[in-house]
Design a protein around this motif. Structure first.
Motif, PDB file in Angstrom:
ATOM      1  N   ASP A  82       7.239   3.796   2.766  1.00 24.46           N
ATOM      2  CA  ASP A  82       6.806   3.164   1.516  1.00 24.46           C
ATOM      3  C   ASP A  82       5.577   3.824   0.916  1.00 24.46           C
ATOM      4  OD1 ASP A  82       8.803   1.110   1.701  1.00 24.46           O
ATOM      5  OD2 ASP A  82       7.583   0.159   3.256  1.00 24.46           O
ATOM      6  N   ILE A  83       5.014   4.819   1.589  1.00 24.43           N
ATOM      7  CA  ILE A  83       3.835   5.502   1.063  1.00 24.43           C
ATOM      8  C   ILE A  83       4.209   6.248  -0.223  1.00 24.43           C
ATOM      9  CG2 ILE A  83       2.098   7.283   1.511  1.00 24.43           C
ATOM     10  CD1 ILE A  83       2.418   6.666   4.493  1.00 24.43           C
ATOM     11  N   PRO A  84       3.485   6.031  -1.314  1.00 27.55           N
ATOM     12  CA  PRO A  84       3.817   6.694  -2.585  1.00 27.55           C
ATOM     13  C   PRO A  84       3.802   8.214  -2.442  1.00 27.55           C
ATOM     14  CG  PRO A  84       2.221   4.935  -2.938  1.00 27.55           C
ATOM     15  CD  PRO A  84       2.332   5.112  -1.458  1.00 27.55           C
ATOM     16  N   SER A  85       4.745   8.867  -3.046  1.00 26.24           N
ATOM     17  CA  SER A  85       4.810  10.319  -2.980  1.00 26.24           C
ATOM     18  C   SER A  85       3.636  10.930  -3.734  1.00 26.24           C
ATOM     19  CB  SER A  85       6.125  10.824  -3.582  1.00 26.24           C
ATOM     20  OG  SER A  85       6.232  10.430  -4.939  1.00 26.24           O
ATOM     21  N   GLY A  86       3.120  12.017  -3.218  1.00 33.81           N
ATOM     22  CA  GLY A  86       2.016  12.697  -3.873  1.00 33.81           C
ATOM     23  C   GLY A  86       0.686  11.988  -3.740  1.00 33.81           C
ATOM     24  N   LEU A  87       0.567  11.041  -2.808  1.00 38.01           N
ATOM     25  CA  LEU A  87      -0.688  10.318  -2.620  1.00 38.01           C
ATOM     26  C   LEU A  87      -1.779  11.282  -2.184  1.00 38.01           C
ATOM     27  CD1 LEU A  87      -2.196   7.587  -2.474  1.00 38.01           C
ATOM     28  CD2 LEU A  87      -1.477   7.424  -0.079  1.00 38.01           C
ATOM     29  N   ASP A  88      -2.914  11.226  -2.855  1.00 37.56           N
ATOM     30  CA  ASP A  88      -4.044  12.083  -2.504  1.00 37.56           C
ATOM     31  C   ASP A  88      -4.487  11.771  -1.074  1.00 37.56           C
ATOM     32  OD1 ASP A  88      -6.755  13.118  -2.252  1.00 37.56           O
ATOM     33  OD2 ASP A  88      -6.700  13.412  -4.418  1.00 37.56           O
ATOM     34  N   ALA A  89      -4.703  12.819  -0.303  1.00 39.36           N
ATOM     35  CA  ALA A  89      -5.079  12.652   1.096  1.00 39.36           C
ATOM     36  C   ALA A  89      -6.427  11.959   1.266  1.00 39.36           C
ATOM     37  CB  ALA A  89      -5.103  14.011   1.793  1.00 39.36           C
ATOM     38  N   SER A  90      -7.236  11.953   0.197  1.00 40.77           N
ATOM     39  CA  SER A  90      -8.558  11.325   0.284  1.00 40.77           C
ATOM     40  C   SER A  90      -8.492   9.799   0.168  1.00 40.77           C
ATOM     41  CB  SER A  90      -9.472  11.875  -0.804  1.00 40.77           C
ATOM     42  OG  SER A  90      -8.996  11.517  -2.100  1.00 40.77           O
ATOM     43  N   VAL A  91      -7.318   9.264  -0.226  1.00 32.90           N
ATOM     44  CA  VAL A  91      -7.163   7.815  -0.366  1.00 32.90           C
ATOM     45  C   VAL A  91      -6.707   7.227   0.966  1.00 32.90           C
ATOM     46  CG1 VAL A  91      -5.965   5.946  -1.573  1.00 32.90           C
ATOM     47  CG2 VAL A  91      -6.582   8.036  -2.812  1.00 32.90           C
ATOM     48  N   PRO A  92      -7.498   6.364   1.595  1.00 30.32           N
ATOM     49  CA  PRO A  92      -7.099   5.780   2.876  1.00 30.32           C
ATOM     50  C   PRO A  92      -5.800   4.982   2.744  1.00 30.32           C
ATOM     51  CG  PRO A  92      -9.423   5.373   2.434  1.00 30.32           C
ATOM     52  CD  PRO A  92      -8.830   5.915   1.173  1.00 30.32           C
ATOM     53  N   CYS A  93      -4.924   5.149   3.729  1.00 26.29           N
ATOM     54  CA  CYS A  93      -3.632   4.462   3.715  1.00 26.29           C
ATOM     55  C   CYS A  93      -3.462   3.672   5.009  1.00 26.29           C
ATOM     56  CB  CYS A  93      -2.504   5.473   3.557  1.00 26.29           C
ATOM     57  SG  CYS A  93      -0.875   4.715   3.372  1.00 26.29           S
ATOM     58  N   TYR A  94      -3.019   2.429   4.884  1.00 24.74           N
ATOM     59  CA  TYR A  94      -2.853   1.542   6.031  1.00 24.74           C
ATOM     60  C   TYR A  94      -1.415   1.038   6.086  1.00 24.74           C
ATOM     61  CZ  TYR A  94      -7.970   1.406   5.815  1.00 24.74           C
ATOM     62  OH  TYR A  94      -9.300   1.744   5.777  1.00 24.74           O
ATOM     63  N   ILE A  95      -0.845   1.059   7.290  1.00 27.92           N
ATOM     64  CA  ILE A  95       0.485   0.489   7.508  1.00 27.92           C
ATOM     65  C   ILE A  95       0.285  -0.878   8.154  1.00 27.92           C
ATOM     66  CG2 ILE A  95       2.695   0.742   8.682  1.00 27.92           C
ATOM     67  CD1 ILE A  95       2.323   3.738   8.582  1.00 27.92           C
ATOM     68  N   LEU A  96       0.774  -1.917   7.490  1.00 26.94           N
ATOM     69  CA  LEU A  96       0.536  -3.292   7.929  1.00 26.94           C
ATOM     70  C   LEU A  96       1.801  -3.914   8.501  1.00 26.94           C
ATOM     71  CD1 LEU A  96      -1.938  -2.713   6.106  1.00 26.94           C
ATOM     72  CD2 LEU A  96      -1.720  -5.044   5.213  1.00 26.94           C
ATOM     73  N   SER A  97       1.607  -4.781   9.458  1.00 24.31           N
ATOM     74  CA  SER A  97       2.721  -5.582   9.950  1.00 24.31           C
ATOM     75  C   SER A  97       3.139  -6.561   8.863  1.00 24.31           C
ATOM     76  CB  SER A  97       2.297  -6.353  11.205  1.00 24.31           C
ATOM     77  OG  SER A  97       1.322  -7.336  10.874  1.00 24.31           O
ATOM     78  N   ASP A  98       4.322  -7.148   9.005  1.00 21.63           N
ATOM     79  CA  ASP A  98       4.793  -8.119   8.014  1.00 21.63           C
ATOM     80  C   ASP A  98       3.807  -9.273   7.871  1.00 21.63           C
ATOM     81  OD1 ASP A  98       7.024  -6.616   7.592  1.00 21.63           O
ATOM     82  OD2 ASP A  98       8.389  -7.886   8.743  1.00 21.63           O
ATOM     83  N   ASP A  99       3.271  -9.730   8.996  1.00 23.32           N
ATOM     84  CA  ASP A  99       2.339 -10.854   8.985  1.00 23.32           C
ATOM     85  C   ASP A  99       1.058 -10.491   8.239  1.00 23.32           C
ATOM     86  OD1 ASP A  99       1.359 -13.390   9.544  1.00 23.32           O
ATOM     87  OD2 ASP A  99       0.526 -12.794  11.478  1.00 23.32           O
ATOM     88  N   ALA A 100       0.530  -9.312   8.522  1.00 18.53           N
ATOM     89  CA  ALA A 100      -0.700  -8.880   7.859  1.00 18.53           C
ATOM     90  C   ALA A 100      -0.473  -8.648   6.372  1.00 18.53           C
ATOM     91  CB  ALA A 100      -1.226  -7.611   8.521  1.00 18.53           C
ATOM     92  N   PHE A 101       0.663  -8.038   6.041  1.00 12.46           N
ATOM     93  CA  PHE A 101       0.953  -7.729   4.639  1.00 12.46           C
ATOM     94  C   PHE A 101       1.121  -9.009   3.815  1.00 12.46           C
ATOM     95  CE2 PHE A 101       3.259  -5.982   1.001  1.00 12.46           C
ATOM     96  CZ  PHE A 101       2.592  -4.785   0.801  1.00 12.46           C
ATOM     97  N   SER A 102       1.693 -10.017   4.412  1.00 19.77           N
ATOM     98  CA  SER A 102       1.895 -11.284   3.695  1.00 19.77           C
ATOM     99  C   SER A 102       0.579 -11.968   3.362  1.00 19.77           C
ATOM    100  CB  SER A 102       2.779 -12.224   4.515  1.00 19.77           C
ATOM    101  OG  SER A 102       2.096 -12.670   5.681  1.00 19.77           O
ATOM    102  N   GLN A 103      -0.469 -11.670   4.124  1.00 15.01           N
ATOM    103  CA  GLN A 103      -1.783 -12.242   3.843  1.00 15.01           C
ATOM    104  C   GLN A 103      -2.451 -11.547   2.659  1.00 15.01           C
ATOM    105  OE1 GLN A 103      -3.310 -14.981   5.512  1.00 15.01           O
ATOM    106  NE2 GLN A 103      -1.163 -15.118   6.157  1.00 15.01           N
ATOM    107  N   VAL A 104      -2.126 -10.285   2.480  1.00 11.08           N
ATOM    108  CA  VAL A 104      -2.738  -9.495   1.417  1.00 11.08           C
ATOM    109  C   VAL A 104      -2.120  -9.808   0.057  1.00 11.08           C
ATOM    110  CG1 VAL A 104      -3.110  -7.147   0.557  1.00 11.08           C
ATOM    111  CG2 VAL A 104      -3.347  -7.645   3.003  1.00 11.08           C
ATOM    112  N   THR A 105      -0.807  -9.969   0.019  1.00 12.26           N
ATOM    113  CA  THR A 105      -0.094 -10.156  -1.244  1.00 12.26           C
ATOM    114  C   THR A 105      -0.018 -11.630  -1.642  1.00 12.26           C
ATOM    115  OG1 THR A 105       2.007 -10.189  -0.049  1.00 12.26           O
ATOM    116  CG2 THR A 105       1.263  -8.077  -0.914  1.00 12.26           C
TER     117      THR A 105
END
Length: 248
Positions: A58-81
């Protein structure tokens, strides 16, 4: 790239705080979710601060390497959205710095309280080629989640600035930029106003309309005629009619 499994992780807690206006103001950041909004944000260098996804795919294509990227579990992601069925990507964005208002075509929002209406108004102003949307006192936070979804990415296309409307209107009049209010009384049909390359349109609260004190400062107040049996037009619909007419 980091993985976060627990919904109690401090990063997750910090992201969740961005659901509140207080935290957005404190950190000068806001949260977006969904592939479309994230793609629009990434077109603006320096806006995206962090990316959160549910899977590496699901990581956007062409994402700048300087932008931190986190992979979240379903439980963690549901708290963010905030949506019931969220898409698999979200991001934290920086609120753009507010510069001086040096524009020819402006939309001024006085106490617009419905997030969906404000989002539609921002999207309409973007579509109509307006230079900036000015948020006055009493207007809902433009970085509210519902406003962001309704605007469909227009936050990344058009400046959104906050200002004290009385002083701004006086400043615009000094610069000979006509300011049009919207009202049902002491107003003329909108077609009596001639399109021009410079103008400001003032729209108001869904129920009460524009503050009478502000209406007293405008050059002219306009209304959109009602030909059917509807009591009134939605503020976003009225804004669309007026913006397209005034810009010509």
């Amino acid at each position: 790239m980091k993985r976060i499994e627990s919904a109690k992780n401090q990063k997750v807690k910090d992201w969740k705080k961005l659901h509140t206006k207080k935290e957005r103001i404190k950190t000068n950041t806001f949260l977006i979710e969904g592939e479309h909004l994230v793609e629009e944000a990434l077109k603006n260098p320096g806006i995206v601060k962090e990316i959160m996804v549910k899977d590496e795919a699901d990581i956007p294509s062409g994402l700048d390497a300087s932008v931190p990227c986190y992979i979240l579990s379903d439980d963690a992601f549901s708290q963010v959205t905030e949506t019931e069925t969220p898409q698999a990507v979200a991001a934290v964005c920086r609120i753009p710095e507010q510069g001086p208002l040096q524009y020819e075509k402006l939309l001024l929002a006085d106490a617009v309280q419905d997030p969906g209406n404000l989002g539609t108004i921002i999207r309409t102003a973007d579509a109509a080629g307006i230079d900036a949307v000015v948020i006055g006192n009493g207007t809902v936070d433009p970085y509210n989640a519902k406003t962001l979804r309704s605007a469909q990415g227009s936050h990344f296309h058009i400046p959104i600035v906050k200002a004290e409307l009385p002083g701004l209107i006086e400043e615009l009049k000094e610069k000979r930029i006509p300011v049009y209010g919207t009202a049902l009384q002491n107003a003329v049909p909108f077609k009596e106003a001639s399109p021009s390359k410079s103008f400001a349109l003032l729209i108001g609260n869904e129920g009460a309309g524009v503050d009478p004190d502000l209406l007293g400062l405008t050059d002219r107040n306009l209304y959109v005629p009602i030909y059917g049996k509807a009591e009134s037009l939605n503020v976003a619909a009225a804004a669309a009619v007026l913006l397209y007419h005034l810009r010509g």
